[in-house]
Design a protein around this motif. Structure first.
Motif, PDB file in Angstrom:
ATOM      1  N   ALA A  90      61.998  75.362  61.851  1.00 23.16           N
ATOM      2  CA  ALA A  90      60.189  74.736  61.091  1.00 23.16           C
ATOM      3  C   ALA A  90      59.395  76.205  61.158  1.00 23.16           C
ATOM      4  O   ALA A  90      58.423  76.814  60.649  1.00 23.16           O
ATOM      5  N   LEU A  91      59.634  76.926  62.529  1.00 27.01           N
ATOM      6  CA  LEU A  91      58.572  78.550  62.509  1.00 27.01           C
ATOM      7  C   LEU A  91      58.908  79.895  61.465  1.00 27.01           C
ATOM      8  O   LEU A  91      58.692  79.924  60.877  1.00 27.01           O
ATOM      9  N   LYS A  92      60.571  79.662  60.987  1.00 25.98           N
ATOM     10  CA  LYS A  92      61.240  80.134  60.245  1.00 25.98           C
ATOM     11  C   LYS A  92      60.894  80.489  59.132  1.00 25.98           C
ATOM     12  O   LYS A  92      60.375  80.911  58.102  1.00 25.98           O
ATOM     13  N   ALA A  93      60.741  79.172  59.025  1.00 28.98           N
ATOM     14  CA  ALA A  93      60.577  78.804  57.360  1.00 28.98           C
ATOM     15  C   ALA A  93      58.664  79.171  56.742  1.00 28.98           C
ATOM     16  O   ALA A  93      58.905  78.779  55.923  1.00 28.98           O
ATOM     17  N   VAL A 133      53.120  81.641  55.971  1.00 33.07           N
ATOM     18  CA  VAL A 133      52.009  81.198  56.930  1.00 33.07           C
ATOM     19  C   VAL A 133      52.441  81.371  57.989  1.00 33.07           C
ATOM     20  O   VAL A 133      53.297  81.799  58.747  1.00 33.07           O
ATOM     21  N   ILE A 134      50.703  81.450  58.722  1.00 35.30           N
ATOM     22  CA  ILE A 134      50.509  82.243  59.883  1.00 35.30           C
ATOM     23  C   ILE A 134      49.852  80.912  60.860  1.00 35.30           C
ATOM     24  O   ILE A 134      49.535  80.120  60.368  1.00 35.30           O
ATOM     25  N   VAL A 135      50.847  80.613  62.088  1.00 33.33           N
ATOM     26  CA  VAL A 135      51.094  79.301  62.441  1.00 33.33           C
ATOM     27  C   VAL A 135      50.051  79.701  63.623  1.00 33.33           C
ATOM     28  O   VAL A 135      50.226  80.580  64.847  1.00 33.33           O
ATOM     29  N   SER A 136      49.309  78.670  64.366  1.00 34.70           N
ATOM     30  CA  SER A 136      48.551  79.733  64.707  1.00 34.70           C
ATOM     31  C   SER A 136      48.807  78.055  66.143  1.00 34.70           C
ATOM     32  O   SER A 136      48.136  78.919  67.144  1.00 34.70           O
ATOM     33  N   ARG A 137      48.893  77.186  65.898  1.00 37.97           N
ATOM     34  CA  ARG A 137      49.489  76.056  66.947  1.00 37.97           C
ATOM     35  C   ARG A 137      50.428  75.018  66.941  1.00 37.97           C
ATOM     36  O   ARG A 137      50.685  75.151  65.511  1.00 37.97           O
ATOM     37  N   THR A 138      51.304  74.590  67.719  1.00 39.16           N
ATOM     38  CA  THR A 138      52.451  73.673  66.872  1.00 39.16           C
ATOM     39  C   THR A 138      52.180  72.483  68.502  1.00 39.16           C
ATOM     40  O   THR A 138      51.567  72.863  69.199  1.00 39.16           O
ATOM     41  N   GLU A 139      52.209  71.272  67.767  1.00 43.17           N
ATOM     42  CA  GLU A 139      52.852  70.439  67.991  1.00 43.17           C
ATOM     43  C   GLU A 139      54.218  69.045  68.191  1.00 43.17           C
ATOM     44  O   GLU A 139      54.377  69.269  67.407  1.00 43.17           O
ATOM     45  N   ILE A 166      54.227  69.675  64.780  1.00 47.89           N
ATOM     46  CA  ILE A 166      53.205  69.617  63.309  1.00 47.89           C
ATOM     47  C   ILE A 166      53.357  71.012  63.742  1.00 47.89           C
ATOM     48  O   ILE A 166      52.848  71.469  64.606  1.00 47.89           O
ATOM     49  N   LEU A 167      52.936  72.063  62.559  1.00 42.20           N
ATOM     50  CA  LEU A 167      52.024  72.952  62.732  1.00 42.20           C
ATOM     51  C   LEU A 167      51.029  73.015  62.319  1.00 42.20           C
ATOM     52  O   LEU A 167      50.743  72.474  61.129  1.00 42.20           O
TER      53      LEU A 167
END
Length: 63
Positions: free
Chosen positions: A16-19, A25-31, A39-40
């Motif tokens: 998910a993070l690689k995609a 897209v800069i991911v600030s938080r994951t759940e 959930i990104l």
């Protein structure tokens, strides 16, 4: 005793993070939900999350 079914794996999160990175897209938080959903959250955190000290420091460092 039976083992509980694992609904989340580290590889799932890595994919998910690689995609997200590939989509710029800069991911600030994951759940990760108990049912295995990932959930990104992207974009900037809300201004309400910053403390008054953090806001002061950001303004001071902007000079």
């Amino acid at each position: 005793m039976s083992r509980a079914r694992v609904s989340f794996r580290q590889d799932d999160l890595a994919r998910a993070l690689k995609a997200a990175a590939k989509a710029h897209v800069i991911v600030s938080r994951t759940e990760i939900a108990p049912d295995g959903r990932i959930i990104l959250f992207h974009g900037q955190e809300s201004a309400a999350a910053a403390s008054p000290f953090d806001e002061w420091k950001a303004r001071r460092d902007a000079r």
